[in-house]
Design an enzyme around this catalytic site. Structure first.
Site, mmCIF file in Angstrom:
data_model
loop_
_atom_site.group_PDB
_atom_site.id
_atom_site.type_symbol
_atom_site.label_atom_id
_atom_site.label_comp_id
_atom_site.label_asym_id
_atom_site.label_seq_id
_atom_site.Cartn_x
_atom_site.Cartn_y
_atom_site.Cartn_z
ATOM 1 N N ASP A 1 0.934 -1.209 0.096
ATOM 2 C CA ASP A 1 -0.099 -0.012 -0.010
ATOM 3 C C ASP A 1 0.871 1.176 -0.012
ATOM 4 O O ASP A 1 0.613 1.879 0.743
ATOM 5 C CB ASP A 1 -0.957 -0.054 1.243
ATOM 6 N N TYR B 1 -2.303 4.276 -6.159
ATOM 7 C CA TYR B 1 -3.513 5.315 -5.744
ATOM 8 C C TYR B 1 -3.923 6.198 -6.805
ATOM 9 O O TYR B 1 -4.342 7.346 -6.297
ATOM 10 C CB TYR B 1 -3.065 5.765 -4.272
ATOM 11 N N HIS C 1 -11.597 -2.092 7.051
ATOM 12 C CA HIS C 1 -11.588 -3.367 6.211
ATOM 13 C C HIS C 1 -11.719 -4.819 6.936
ATOM 14 O O HIS C 1 -11.657 -5.852 6.548
ATOM 15 C CB HIS C 1 -10.379 -3.573 5.203
ATOM 16 N N HIS D 1 -3.566 -3.583 2.636
ATOM 17 C CA HIS D 1 -5.010 -3.106 2.451
ATOM 18 C C HIS D 1 -5.165 -2.238 3.911
ATOM 19 O O HIS D 1 -5.908 -1.320 3.439
ATOM 20 C CB HIS D 1 -6.184 -4.294 2.442
ATOM 21 N N VAL D 2 -5.005 -2.973 4.899
ATOM 22 C CA VAL D 2 -4.935 -2.207 6.044
ATOM 23 C C VAL D 2 -3.771 -1.284 6.455
ATOM 24 O O VAL D 2 -2.656 -1.876 6.513
ATOM 25 C CB VAL D 2 -5.285 -3.189 7.520
#
Ligand SMILES: [Fe+2]
Length: 464
Positions: free
Chosen positions: A165, A197, A326, A353-354
């Site tokens: 991420d 992103y 999430h 994701h987190v």
């Protein structure tokens, strides 16, 4: 105002609460990062600068190009004209330059037109060898190098970096710098999804895919990053007339999925030194009868733990996550595949994701069915450790809100940006460390000695 009695009740309650939190699960770090907004670096940042010269190759990146590590996919973008898709390469010990021919693609996304995106696979490389390579033949050329991995074998040491991420904020830049300066030198990055992103920008401004490519070039042009697709790679935007999922990602980032008999670039596997790495797709169908399900069912029995003792799985959406962000998004995939992970003794699962860090105990939750109602994870020495490493530092900021009390399965959690290193020593031992961006370059904020599940099924050992 509260009286003396009132405040002592508060203190006692606080202590009780503290004890309850400590008894209930693992450790929630007391480290509190200074609250500051995570903002993207502006377009004129030096890390986004295009290289000088007519048609100079930019956004150069490499990844493994076959199953065993003797091939490398080299990708780059030219903007003035297509130019050559050929890579010149030569080993450190030989001055004889060889050529690997490639192809280029372009794509449109709403009102954006990409540059010429070149992909060329160099094959039949020697193991454990330094190679130089050159792209941009005929115009401005640029030179880089990489080192191929050693041939697979049970006791071959190898060091992986873990990043997830990432995005392109000032924090992303700190994460990458910390990874580069870590004295435990990572040789390959296992990237757990969510790259640029760009989709957070108006019209999914694909210029931000280009800036991201230029930002990470300083690492990924020299060592392979193993790609996992995250939700920010989907770029599904019917409101813009863009209905083909993963369009920018699949044009820009190639992976060797066919080498592991996968039919889609979103799930595949590679061998690298003593590790067997399985990449799964959280955003492709994974239910029974689907291509991914059938592939994984046939893939797991193929892993030879005598050749590659370390079985590592990458995915984007975590199965064990005790943050309020999430929460349970990975649950349906867990229900489908967790019994296999226990059966085949996966060593570790890395997810993103987190936007925080979390490490689990070795747990499984495979006893559940609708009738028996058994739905609490239990300690299981055949189960993997689950690590959430979605803390690269993207513009969406940190996940700070956790479920309370900390569940038993959660061994350590902390809302900070950072990266990790998985350092395989031999068939039985690997040293794992997580590094937060606020610390010095070699400070370890969380560590664990991994004992290989196949060779050495005893509890891992916590150091520090
Ligand atoms: Fe994500």
């Amino acid at each position: 105002m509260m009286g003396v009695q009132g405040s002592s009740i508060v203190v006692v309650l606080g202590l009780l609460l503290n004890v309850a939190v400590l008894c209930n699960g693992g450790k929630t770090s007391t480290f509190v990062r200074k609250v500051e907004k995570t903002v993207d670096m502006p377009l004129d940042s030096d890390v986004f600068q295009a290289p000088p010269g007519y048609n100079a190759p930019q956004q150069v990146h490499i990844t493994q190009g076959d199953l065993v590590g003797k091939a490398v996919i080299v990708s780059w973008v030219t903007v003035d004209e297509p130019g050559s898709s050929t890579v010149l390469y030569w080993s450190e010990n030989s001055k004889q330059k060889k050529q690997a021919k490639g192809k280029f693609v372009t794509y449109r996304f709403y009102n954006y037109t990409s540059g010429y995106i070149h992909h060329s696979t160099i094959r039949n490389l020697k193991f454990n060898t330094k190679y130089y390579y050159e792209v941009g033949i005929g115009n401005t050329t640029r030179q880089f190098w990489f080192i191929t991995p050693p041939e697979s074998g049970p006791d071959v040491p190898y060091t992986f970096g873990l990043i997830g991420d990432l995005g392109q904020s000032y924090d992303s830049n700190r994460t990458l710098t910390h990874y580069e300066k870590n004295t435990q030198k990572g040789e390959t990055v296992l990237f757990v999804g969510d790259l640029s992103y760009a989709d957070n920008y108006p019209n999914h401004d694909n210029v931000r895919w280009d800036t991201w490519g230029r930002f990470v070039e300083r690492s990924v042009a020299y060592q392979p990053w193993i790609w996992t697709a995250g939700n920010h790679e989907i770029d599904f935007a019917p409101e813009l007339g863009e209905t083909k999922p993963f369009k920018p990602y699949t044009h820009r980032y190639h992976v060797p999925y066919k080498a592991s008999e996968s039919t889609q670039p979103f799930w595949y596997s590679i061998k690298r030194a003593s590790a067997y790495i399985i990449v799964l797709a959280s955003y492709s169908a994974y239910g029974k009868y689907t291509p991914q399900y059938k592939w994984l069912e046939e893939e797991l029995p193929k892993v030879n733990r005598t050749e590659t003792p370390w079985l590592i799985v990458l995915m984007h959406s975590p199965w064990y996550n005790s943050y309020n962000y999430h929460y349970m998004e990975g649950e349906t995939m867990r229900v489908m595949y967790e019994p296999w992970f226990v059966k085949y003794k996966v060593d570790v699962v890395f997810a993103g994701h987190v936007h925080a860090y979390e490490r689990s105990e070795r747990v499984s939750n495979i006893a559940y069915n609708v009738v028996n109602g058994i739905c609490t994870p239990i300690k299981d020495q055949s189960a993997p450790v689950y690590i959430t490493i979605g803390d690269g530092g993207n513009l969406e900021g940190l996940a700070t809100n956790m479920t309370e009390p900390q569940p038993d399965y959660s061994a350590y959690r902390e809302a900070s940006f950072g990266h990790a290193i998985f350092d395989i020593k031999n068939r039985t031992h690997a040293y794992y460390s997580w590094h937060r961006n606020q610390d010095g370059f070699s400070v370890e904020a969380d560590t664990l000695w991994f004992f290989n599940r196949y060779w050495h099924q005893i509890d891992d050992s916590k150091i520090g």
